[in-house]
Design an enzyme around this catalytic site. Structure first.
Site, PDB file in Angstrom:
ATOM      1  N   SER A 220       0.825  -1.198   0.000  1.00 19.72           N
ATOM      2  CA  SER A 220       0.000   0.000   0.000  1.00 19.72           C
ATOM      3  C   SER A 220       0.872   1.267   0.000  1.00 19.72           C
ATOM      4  CB  SER A 220      -0.969  -0.041   1.185  1.00 19.72           C
ATOM      5  OG  SER A 220      -1.966   0.936   1.057  1.00 19.72           O
ATOM      6  N   ASP A 316      -9.719  -4.034  -5.166  1.00 22.27           N
ATOM      7  CA  ASP A 316      -8.939  -2.992  -4.485  1.00 22.27           C
ATOM      8  C   ASP A 316      -9.128  -1.660  -5.207  1.00 22.27           C
ATOM      9  OD1 ASP A 316      -7.051  -1.436  -3.194  1.00 22.27           O
ATOM     10  OD2 ASP A 316      -5.337  -2.676  -3.740  1.00 22.27           O
ATOM     11  N   HIS A 346      -7.813  -5.199  -1.069  1.00 23.12           N
ATOM     12  CA  HIS A 346      -6.648  -4.501  -0.533  1.00 23.12           C
ATOM     13  C   HIS A 346      -6.285  -5.095   0.828  1.00 23.12           C
ATOM     14  CE1 HIS A 346      -3.978  -1.005  -0.416  1.00 23.12           C
ATOM     15  NE2 HIS A 346      -4.232  -0.936   0.883  1.00 23.12           N
TER      16      HIS A 346
END
Length: 376
Positions: A220, A316, A346
């Site tokens: 991320s 995501d 995600h």
């Protein structure tokens, strides 16, 4: 969009429960944490057919991808206990502590030797944790940057994932506690990560690692930082890392992609949360969200960068920018291994202990890390 049951409708409408301006009551928070802990322990043992039954037989299908049953069940459990994603509003220390606890609840408890240390930073010393593999010879080193939107997350929140990478890829991992916003706004995190990379290059041998095989990676926001380390290294004349491992990376802080619209709420991270984190990270710095110094996808030239392993997930909001970056790197002549796990969300690597597709995808990702770094 095709859906047997709309994932953005009432089914997951309030999956992303937030801590706002009031501190949660201690008793209520303890009950929710206990429920979450029980769920995490039970879900891995539920057979696939029963998981589907527990979801009411509904399959969530968006953009031609069907959501993994394990993650769907987890989302339903979070909705029922109101323990979903956390906002960055209110008491940040509470938010950070709960983020750490939620990740710890899904820790795989892999036993590998670790050493906590401090390394020089551009402003203050940086905390780091070294994970040592059970190999006799000098193994590659992966410099790891945790996720959390530049605002939450730390070494503890991603300890379980780093342990898995160390053991299963048979490599050294050095996890770095870079400075967080809003106490330290951009580009403090980037400066810390490039300083950590410089240090790793000069001290890998002391850790027992191979100085000629040092990769950078993160998930991320950590993927954003890993990509920026590669870009900054090229700009500053520092040798490129052996690999840049970008796990569902945040690559464009100004993105208005299709995936950001489709998955804006109800899939462990929300649009409101993302935007708030960006505000805390960039506010008052004079840096725009589309500046290449914080958004690698906006870089005009991607040539000459390290080979990349880019991992994206079908459910995501960051999916499309990750896919676009993989394509842009390839067009610039960079060697790219791009893998999309269509059924996942995600943050799936931090949920590997739940089993299902998250476990399989995490295993495949770590196997790819090992293969790329072993080639050197």
């Amino acid at each position: 969009m095709c859906s047997e049951h709309s994932a953005r409708g009432s089914h997951f409408a309030d999956t992303e429960a937030a801590i706002t301006h009031k501190r949660p009551k201690t008793r209520r928070r303890a009950v929710k944490n206990a429920v979450r802990g029980v769920g995490v322990k039970v879900i891995p043992w539920i057979p696939p057919w029963l998981k589907r039954l527990l979801t009411g037989g509904r399959r969530i299908t968006i953009d031609g991808n069907t959501l993994d049953a394990t993650l769907q069940l987890m989302l339903i459990a979070q909705r029922s206990t109101r323990t979903g994603g956390l906002s960055a509003d209110g008491d940040l220390e509470v938010v950070r502590a709960l983020t750490r606890k939620s990740h710890a609840a899904m820790n795989t408890h892999v036993a590998v030797p670790t050493t906590d240390l401090t390394i020089p930073g551009p402003d203050t010393p940086l905390r780091a944790r070294h994970y040592r593999p059970a190999v006799a010879e000098a193994a590659p080193l992966l410099l790891f940057f945790h996720g959390g939107g530049f605002v939450v997350g730390d070494i503890e929140s991603h300890d379980g994932l780093c342990r898995m990478i160390c053991r299963d890829a048979a490599i050294h991992v050095l996890s770095v506690d870079y400075r967080l916003a809003p106490e330290h706004r951009a580009p403090a995190a980037v400066d810390d990560c490039i300083a950590a990379y410089r240090w790793a290059r000069g001290h890998a041998a002391e850790l027992g690692a191979d100085p000629s095989r040092i990769g950078v990676g993160g998930e991320s926001a950590g993927g954003n930082l890993a990509a920026l380390v590669a870009l900054r290294s090229r700009a500053e004349g520092i040798p490129q890392p052996t690999l840049q491992m970008l796990l569902y990376p945040l690559l464009d802080l100004s993105a208005k992609t299709r995936s950001r619209t489709l998955f804006s709420d109800g899939f462990f991270v929300s649009k409101v949360q993302e935007e708030r984190y960006v505000d805390l990270y960039l506010g008052g710095t004079g840096l725009a969200a589309d500046d290449a110094r914080v958004s690698p996808l906006k870089a005009a030239d991607l040539s000459g960068l390290a080979p990349a392993l880019v991992i994206t997930a079908g459910f995501d909001p960051l999916r499309d920018e990750g896919n676009e970056y993989a394509g842009a790197l390839r067009s610039a002549g960079v060697t790219v291994d791009h893998r999309q796990f269509d059924a996942l969300t995600h943050g799936f690597a931090s949920r590997a202990s739940l089993g299902g597709g998250s476990a399989d995808a995490t295993t495949a990702t770590i196997s790819a890390i090992r293969a790329h770094l072993s080639r050197g």
